[in-house]
Design an enzyme around this catalytic site. Structure first.
Site, short mmCIF file in Angstrom:
data_model
loop_
_atom_site.label_atom_id
_atom_site.label_comp_id
_atom_site.label_asym_id
_atom_site.label_seq_id
_atom_site.Cartn_x
_atom_site.Cartn_y
_atom_site.Cartn_z
N CYS A 42 0.84 -1.20 0.00
CA CYS A 42 0.00 0.00 0.00
C CYS A 42 0.88 1.26 0.00
O CYS A 42 1.99 1.26 0.52
CB CYS A 42 -0.91 -0.01 1.23
SG CYS A 42 -2.08 1.37 1.29
N ASP A 44 0.40 3.78 1.72
CA ASP A 44 0.35 4.37 3.06
C ASP A 44 1.76 4.69 3.56
O ASP A 44 2.64 3.83 3.55
CB ASP A 44 -0.35 3.40 4.03
CG ASP A 44 -0.73 4.06 5.34
OD1 ASP A 44 0.18 4.55 6.04
OD2 ASP A 44 -1.92 4.06 5.68
N ARG A 46 2.92 4.94 6.37
CA ARG A 46 3.31 4.25 7.60
C ARG A 46 3.80 2.83 7.34
O ARG A 46 4.13 2.11 8.29
CB ARG A 46 2.12 4.19 8.57
CG ARG A 46 1.58 5.55 8.98
CD ARG A 46 0.24 5.41 9.67
NE ARG A 46 -0.79 4.88 8.75
CZ ARG A 46 -2.05 4.61 9.12
NH1 ARG A 46 -2.41 4.79 10.38
NH2 ARG A 46 -2.91 4.14 8.24
N HIS A 98 -2.16 -4.04 5.04
CA HIS A 98 -1.97 -3.65 6.44
C HIS A 98 -3.32 -3.39 7.09
O HIS A 98 -4.25 -2.89 6.46
CB HIS A 98 -1.06 -2.42 6.57
CG HIS A 98 -1.65 -1.15 6.00
ND1 HIS A 98 -2.25 -0.20 6.79
CD2 HIS A 98 -1.72 -0.70 4.73
CE1 HIS A 98 -2.67 0.80 6.02
NE2 HIS A 98 -2.36 0.52 4.78
N CYS A 101 -6.10 -0.08 6.93
CA CYS A 101 -5.96 0.55 5.62
C CYS A 101 -7.18 1.44 5.34
O CYS A 101 -8.32 0.98 5.34
CB CYS A 101 -5.84 -0.52 4.53
SG CYS A 101 -5.71 0.13 2.85
#
Length: 219
Positions: A42, A44, A46, A98, A101
């Site tokens: 992803c 993302d 993080r 994750h 999400c």
């Protein structure tokens, strides 16, 4: 708020620190790229691939998009897989979602986010396919967690069904595809039982992964 000049200064400090610790690091890095892993994850911020796996630059080839999707019309993702498999000869393709999400959550709740709604329709398709499994999960956070897992499972199937992976298996090239999900709460990766090294293993692994209880739901 960090400004661009500070980012450049941080880069300078990092490069200086690396050279002090390992004077030959950048020379070696610039002359070769031979990763054994392709990470499809992803976007993302993080979820950084190298840090999560404890790998140095040059050890993992990375493709990222919203909700870690593998869509058969996405030439960006397919080109990355082809380059990794045919040219770099990676040995493992890791599809890593994750928990938490936001893209998956938007699909689960029907929240509108804009243009990305069209992209996230693919996650919505996963939710519809597995509606009978998701509906009995009363707590939304656990239903969200399970959809994150189911999405990874379905994307592993999509990877395995690409012509690049099928052709690699047909010619005997060592290549395995794996489905993982990462937890932001503890930094740990959970395996989902999707570990496929040849076409014949896909159906059995898929049935097992779909049938197993969510690690998050059982914790």
């Amino acid at each position: 708020m960090i400004e661009l000049p500070e980012l450049l200064e941080r880069n300078r400090q990092w490069a200086d620190r690396v050279r002090q610790e390992d004077p030959g690091f950048f020379r070696r890095l610039s002359t070769q790229q031979a990763p054994k892993f392709l990470w499809i994850g992803c976007s993302d911020s993080r979820v950084p691939a190298n840090q999560i796996m404890g790998l140095a630059p040059g050890e993992v080839f990375v493709h990222r998009n919203i909700a870690n999707l593998v869509v058969h019309t996405d030439l960006n993702c397919l080109s990355t897989i082809q380059f990794a498999v045919d040219l770099l000869k990676v040995e493992h393709i890791l599809v890593v979602g994750h928990y938490g999400c936001s893209g998956v959550h938007a699909s689960l709740t029907g929240a509108r986010v804009g243009l990305a709604d069209n992209w996230l329709r693919h996650v919505g398709d996963v939710a519809q396919k597995h509606a009978a499994q998701l509906a009995p999960i009363e707590l939304e956070s656990l239903r969200h967690a399970r959809l994150c897992e189911l999405n990874v499972i379905e994307q592993v199937v999509n990877v395995c069904q690409t012509t690049m992976v099928e052709d690699a298996w047909a010619r005997g090239q060592p290549l395995s595809v794996h489905g993982w999900v990462y937890s932001l709460l503890d930094g740990r990766v959970r395996e989902l039982g999707m570990d496929i090294s040849c076409r014949d293993e896909l159906a059995t692994a898929y049935a097992g992964a779909i049938g197993r209880r969510s690690p998050e739901a059982s914790s």
